[in-house]
Write a protein that holds these residues in place. Structure first.
Motif, PDB file in Angstrom:
ATOM      1  N   UNK A  55      -9.272 -12.956  51.041  1.00 23.55           N
ATOM      2  CA  UNK A  55      -9.812 -13.568  49.828  1.00 23.55           C
ATOM      3  C   UNK A  55     -10.932 -12.689  49.288  1.00 23.55           C
ATOM      4  N   UNK A  56     -11.067 -12.686  47.969  1.00 23.63           N
ATOM      5  CA  UNK A  56     -12.163 -11.987  47.308  1.00 23.63           C
ATOM      6  C   UNK A  56     -13.148 -13.052  46.843  1.00 23.63           C
ATOM      7  N   UNK A  57     -14.414 -12.827  47.114  1.00 22.03           N
ATOM      8  CA  UNK A  57     -15.446 -13.759  46.679  1.00 22.03           C
ATOM      9  C   UNK A  57     -16.604 -12.954  46.109  1.00 22.03           C
ATOM     10  N   UNK A  58     -17.315 -13.549  45.197  1.00 20.50           N
ATOM     11  CA  UNK A  58     -18.440 -12.861  44.590  1.00 20.50           C
ATOM     12  C   UNK A  58     -19.586 -13.807  44.308  1.00 20.50           C
ATOM     13  N   UNK A  59     -20.751 -13.242  44.157  1.00 23.09           N
ATOM     14  CA  UNK A  59     -21.939 -14.021  43.849  1.00 23.09           C
ATOM     15  C   UNK A  59     -22.942 -13.133  43.130  1.00 23.09           C
ATOM     16  N   UNK A  60     -23.957 -13.755  42.570  1.00 23.33           N
ATOM     17  CA  UNK A  60     -25.056 -13.031  41.946  1.00 23.33           C
ATOM     18  C   UNK A  60     -26.303 -13.244  42.777  1.00 23.33           C
ATOM     19  N   UNK A  61     -27.051 -12.172  43.019  1.00 22.00           N
ATOM     20  CA  UNK A  61     -28.289 -12.237  43.792  1.00 22.00           C
ATOM     21  C   UNK A  61     -29.439 -11.730  42.944  1.00 22.00           C
ATOM     22  N   UNK A  92     -17.195  -9.455  47.945  1.00 22.92           N
ATOM     23  CA  UNK A  92     -16.779  -9.202  49.326  1.00 22.92           C
ATOM     24  C   UNK A  92     -15.303  -9.529  49.497  1.00 22.92           C
ATOM     25  N   UNK A  93     -14.675  -8.839  50.425  1.00 21.56           N
ATOM     26  CA  UNK A  93     -13.299  -9.106  50.831  1.00 21.56           C
ATOM     27  C   UNK A  93     -13.368  -9.713  52.223  1.00 21.56           C
ATOM     28  N   UNK A  94     -12.793 -10.909  52.386  1.00 18.53           N
ATOM     29  CA  UNK A  94     -12.928 -11.681  53.618  1.00 18.53           C
ATOM     30  C   UNK A  94     -11.542 -11.967  54.195  1.00 18.53           C
ATOM     31  N   UNK A  95     -11.426 -11.855  55.505  1.00 23.40           N
ATOM     32  CA  UNK A  95     -10.191 -12.209  56.199  1.00 23.40           C
ATOM     33  C   UNK A  95     -10.120 -13.719  56.335  1.00 23.40           C
ATOM     34  N   UNK A 101     -15.796 -10.200  57.464  1.00 25.26           N
ATOM     35  CA  UNK A 101     -15.957  -9.354  56.281  1.00 25.26           C
ATOM     36  C   UNK A 101     -15.163  -8.071  56.473  1.00 25.26           C
ATOM     37  N   UNK A 102     -14.350  -7.739  55.483  1.00 30.54           N
ATOM     38  CA  UNK A 102     -13.556  -6.519  55.544  1.00 30.54           C
ATOM     39  C   UNK A 102     -14.171  -5.408  54.702  1.00 30.54           C
ATOM     40  N   UNK A 103     -14.888  -5.784  53.663  1.00 33.23           N
ATOM     41  CA  UNK A 103     -15.504  -4.792  52.801  1.00 33.23           C
ATOM     42  C   UNK A 103     -16.387  -5.473  51.780  1.00 33.23           C
ATOM     43  N   UNK A 104     -17.196  -4.675  51.082  1.00 33.91           N
ATOM     44  CA  UNK A 104     -18.071  -5.231  50.060  1.00 33.91           C
ATOM     45  C   UNK A 104     -18.332  -4.187  48.984  1.00 33.91           C
ATOM     46  N   UNK A 105     -18.788  -4.671  47.862  1.00 36.93           N
ATOM     47  CA  UNK A 105     -19.161  -3.794  46.765  1.00 36.93           C
ATOM     48  C   UNK A 105     -20.259  -4.461  45.964  1.00 36.93           C
ATOM     49  N   UNK A 106     -21.059  -3.658  45.283  1.00 34.79           N
ATOM     50  CA  UNK A 106     -22.131  -4.227  44.479  1.00 34.79           C
ATOM     51  C   UNK A 106     -22.300  -3.410  43.217  1.00 34.79           C
ATOM     52  N   UNK A 107     -22.772  -4.075  42.182  1.00 34.22           N
ATOM     53  CA  UNK A 107     -23.047  -3.421  40.916  1.00 34.22           C
ATOM     54  C   UNK A 107     -24.105  -4.231  40.178  1.00 34.22           C
TER      55      UNK A 107
END
Length: 119
Positions: A55-61, A92-95, A101-107
């Motif tokens: 699953x792909x999930x995202x949030x704002x920090x 983030x990419x989650x199993x 957590x399989x991976x993450x990215x930020x922008x």
């Protein structure tokens, strides 16, 4: 003689200061060392028809409003005003089944999303 165990509590500010001292490299190395799939074909919810379910999930920090930070992470803007803290978009990419957590990215928010932050 029996020795007593001593428990020391570490304050939140001490952890923040320690993170600033060591910088991002150790945390990045730790993430890269532990991130990855952990489920097996026998783990419930991890595989479906022979394929790993993710699953792909995202949030704002919110990030601190400091001079150097604001050159990369801008505040939100309207036609006439700037407001709030600078924002970071985290994806983030989650199993599924294990929540590993399989991976993450930020922008920075307000800039075009690239890489794994693009849906």
């Amino acid at each position: 003689m029996q020795q007593e165990s001593v428990t020391t509590r570490v304050g939140v500010s001490a952890l923040s200061k320690a993170r600033r001292r060591v910088g991002p490299a150790p945390l990045r190395a730790l993430f890269e060392a532990v991130a990855g799939p952990v489920g097996t074909p026998h783990t419930p919810g991890v595989f479906w028809r022979g394929r790993r379910v993710v699953a792909v999930d995202g949030t704002l920090l919110r990030v601190p409003a400091a001079g150097a930070v604001e050159t990369v992470y801008r505040r939100r803007r309207g036609p006439r005003y700037e407001w709030g803290y600078p924002m970071l978009r985290l994806c983030v990419l989650v199993e599924c089944g294990t929540r590993a957590l399989l991976g993450s990215g930020r922008t920075p928010l307000g800039r075009p999303a690239t890489g794994c932050c693009t849906y």
